[in-house]
Design an enzyme around this catalytic site. Structure first.
Site, PDB file in Angstrom:
ATOM      1  N   PHE A 301     -30.810  76.877  26.878  1.00 47.37           N
ATOM      2  CA  PHE A 301     -30.380  78.139  27.499  1.00 47.37           C
ATOM      3  C   PHE A 301     -30.391  78.072  29.029  1.00 47.37           C
ATOM      4  O   PHE A 301     -30.236  77.006  29.604  1.00 47.37           O
ATOM      5  CB  PHE A 301     -31.218  79.299  26.977  1.00 47.37           C
ATOM      6  CG  PHE A 301     -30.995  79.592  25.515  1.00 47.37           C
ATOM      7  CD1 PHE A 301     -29.718  79.666  24.985  1.00 47.37           C
ATOM      8  CD2 PHE A 301     -32.071  79.794  24.655  1.00 47.37           C
ATOM      9  CE1 PHE A 301     -29.500  79.933  23.636  1.00 47.37           C
ATOM     10  CE2 PHE A 301     -31.859  80.060  23.299  1.00 47.37           C
ATOM     11  CZ  PHE A 301     -30.577  80.128  22.795  1.00 47.37           C
ATOM     12  N   PHE A 381     -12.361  75.113  33.131  1.00 47.34           N
ATOM     13  CA  PHE A 381     -11.491  75.694  32.114  1.00 47.34           C
ATOM     14  C   PHE A 381     -10.078  75.774  32.695  1.00 47.34           C
ATOM     15  O   PHE A 381      -9.897  75.904  33.912  1.00 47.34           O
ATOM     16  CB  PHE A 381     -11.964  77.104  31.715  1.00 47.34           C
ATOM     17  CG  PHE A 381     -13.066  77.116  30.689  1.00 47.34           C
ATOM     18  CD1 PHE A 381     -12.827  77.571  29.398  1.00 47.34           C
ATOM     19  CD2 PHE A 381     -14.344  76.672  31.006  1.00 47.34           C
ATOM     20  CE1 PHE A 381     -13.833  77.590  28.446  1.00 47.34           C
ATOM     21  CE2 PHE A 381     -15.356  76.681  30.067  1.00 47.34           C
ATOM     22  CZ  PHE A 381     -15.102  77.146  28.774  1.00 47.34           C
TER      23      PHE A 381
END
Length: 556
Positions: A301, A381
């Site tokens: 995380f 991205f």
């Protein structure tokens, strides 16, 4: 565009015995699980201990969002890039749990052209480690119930048994159960429950143990519950630590696999990061450090959970501390932390990038508190725009942190070269001066306050009545000198998952403390952290199948 599994299945892996030759590992050092998987023998692990540890690179991330950060992907791609620029590199990462694989989060084997292979095996049963941990955990539960049934010589208060059963799946129906029903021959009726396997203390123990003897010692220290006089009952009182260690004798050995580019990788262990310490095994990381010049590992995380626990709980058990920390982010996740809705993230919004940068900046500041240089990796991205990237570079320059784009998902090793070179340069030019956030000699309250105020930026810590009583019991039993493992939502610096970005003006509430004496830490529970997750309305399993020839289908 090929899916992750299609990319993995189109790659011809090398025999694992050939992959690890570059590390000085020979066939006699391996216990083979087919051609492409192996465990390293204890004799080789012991022999490697004489080697000087190499450089350690820890990969962490901003707080995760549904937009995704790609921490494992960057970890794997970075190691491949280090290899491509001529460095002797190795990976040490966690192995996936079937719960997230079949649920919604997915596995932990990377993605695109930055994966570890064989991907299907790693995401499913792999070498059986998860099953061994599940079996050891549930064997202990069976020994406890048998002890009650056979007369309860230890005087265990069945209302105060804290040891739960586990299964490596998301199964909310098992969170609270009653066992021993039916008749006297079925045992003593009592309330019980299931956690997911990766939340088991035995998983944490396996990942912190340095040898079989250390494993056995840690197992013997597990507190399973309390007597009627409130004194603790340990596994050593039941005299079953040897049996549990026997079940785990193979699972404790690190698993060796490879990336798509043939970089050797240890994939071993995987405690939940928002419940336990969230790192792969000490044995895997330590051995990688002694076999390679650069070891790339990751913590679960965001840096407020995974990196904090890596640096305060795991690092003291390693032969060296991290030389650099990579903080992974995406433009999409920054925009979501900046207030954008998930369905609007493909739209350009530099103001949202600026707002969301507060989350990244806080993580950078936190890492620097440990005396370790940070590098920001932007997992690219196709929707990222030149303007958004330029704004992010300017913001990173303002806080004097190096930042590099990483296109390892699409471009593999080549897409991580700039990041690899920047990290090598940072390690060479800015030597780390590691220091823990707190000293174990502080009180439980002081340690929790230190984490909550300095890492989360909470105004104060509120201890509920139950937690206060448990702290008094912890002090009475002499357990207060252990580190604290915070159980908190991964989505926010706070204990409220809806507070994104870099929230301020909040309190952290500690509702319960659980001693994990075998693992060697005290878990502090905040918010509504679940130790047994549930499945979503449409789990990933709906897309999975197997062809007639045994080929896995739909596995990401």
């Amino acid at each position: 565009m090929k899916t992750d599994i299609e990319i993995a299945q189109s790659t011809e892996p090398q025999p694992i015995a050939d992959v690890v030759k570059k590390l000085g590992i020979h066939c006699d050092d391996l216990e083979l699980y087919g051609k492409y998987k192996a465990k390293l023998t204890f004799s080789k692990i012991k022999a490697a201990e004489k080697n000087t540890p190499g450089k350690l690179i820890l990969v962490t991330a901003i707080n995760p969002t549904p937009a995704g950060e790609g921490k494992s992907t960057v970890t794997i791609g970075l190691a491949d890039a280090l290899t491509k620029i001529g460095k002797k590199a190795m990976i040490a990462i966690r192995e996936p749990s079937l719960g997230p694989v079949m649920g919604i989060k997915g596995g932990a084997a990377g993605g695109g052209y930055a994966q570890v292979l064989p991907m299907e095996d790693i995401n499913l049963h792999f070498t059986g480690d998860m099953h061994a941990i599940t079996t050891a955990n549930n064997a202990l539960a069976a020994f406890i119930d048998n002890h009650l049934h056979q007369g309860n010589e230890l005087g265990i208060d069945q209302r105060r048994i804290i040891w739960k059963r586990v299964v490596d799946l998301n199964d909310r129906a098992l969170r609270h159960v009653t066992v021993g029903l039916g008749s006297p021959v079925n045992g003593i009726p009592r309330e019980d429950g299931f956690d997911i396997t990766v939340a088991s203390e035995i998983m944490a123990i396996l990942c912190l143990a340095t040898s079989l003897e250390d494993l056995k010692k840690r197992l013997s220290n597990i507190v399973i519950g309390y007597r009627y006089d409130r004194t603790p009952v340990y596994v050593r009182d039941l005299k079953v630590q040897g049996a549990l260690a026997l079940i785990l004798k193979d699972a404790i050995k690190p698993n060796l696999v490879q990336t798509i580019y043939g970089t050797p990788a240890f994939v071993h262990g995987g405690p939940f990061a928002n419940i336990a310490h969230g790192c792969n095994s000490v044995l895997a990381t330590s051995t990688a450090l002694r076999l390679a010049d650069y070891t790339v590992t990751e913590a679960g995380f965001g840096a407020d959970l995974g990196a904090e626990k890596f640096l305060d709980i795991k690092t003291p058990n390693l032969p060296t501390s991290p030389d650099a920390v990579v903080i992974v982010a995406t433009i999409r996740a920054l925009k979501m932390n900046g207030g954008m809705a998930k369905d609007a993230l493909s739209e350009e919004n530099t103001e949202a990038v600026k707002a969301g940068f507060a989350n990244l900046a806080r993580h950078v500041e936190n890492i620097r508190k440990y005396g370790i240089p940070a590098v920001v990796a932007i997992n690219e991205f196709v929707t990222d725009t030149a303007e958004e990237i330029a704004v992010l570079r300017e913001l990173c320059a303002e806080i004097d942190v190096p930042v590099e784009l990483a296109s390892v998902w699409a471009d593999g090793a080549s897409g991580g070269i700039d990041l690899a070179e920047t990290i090598v340069k940072t390690i060479d030019e800015k030597p780390a001066n590691y220091k823990r956030l707190y000293d174990n000699g502080l009180s439980i309250e002081e340690k929790i306050n230190k984490i909550a105020r300095e890492i989360y930026r909470a105004d104060k810590v509120v201890f509920e009545k139950k937690a206060k009583a448990q702290i008094a019991q912890i002090v009475k039993n002499g357990w207060d000198q252990l580190p604290v493992c915070m159980a908190k939502t991964q989505y926010s610096f706070s204990d409220d998952p809806s507070l994104l970005g870099a929230p301020t003006g909040f309190d952290i509430t500690i509702r319960e403390l659980v001693p994990k004496l075998g693992a060697g830490f005290i878990v502090a529970l905040t918010g509504d952290v679940m130790t047994m997750p549930g499945l979503p309305k449409k789990p990933a399993a709906l897309n999975m199948d197997v062809a007639a020839d045994g080929t896995a289908l739909g596995l990401f």
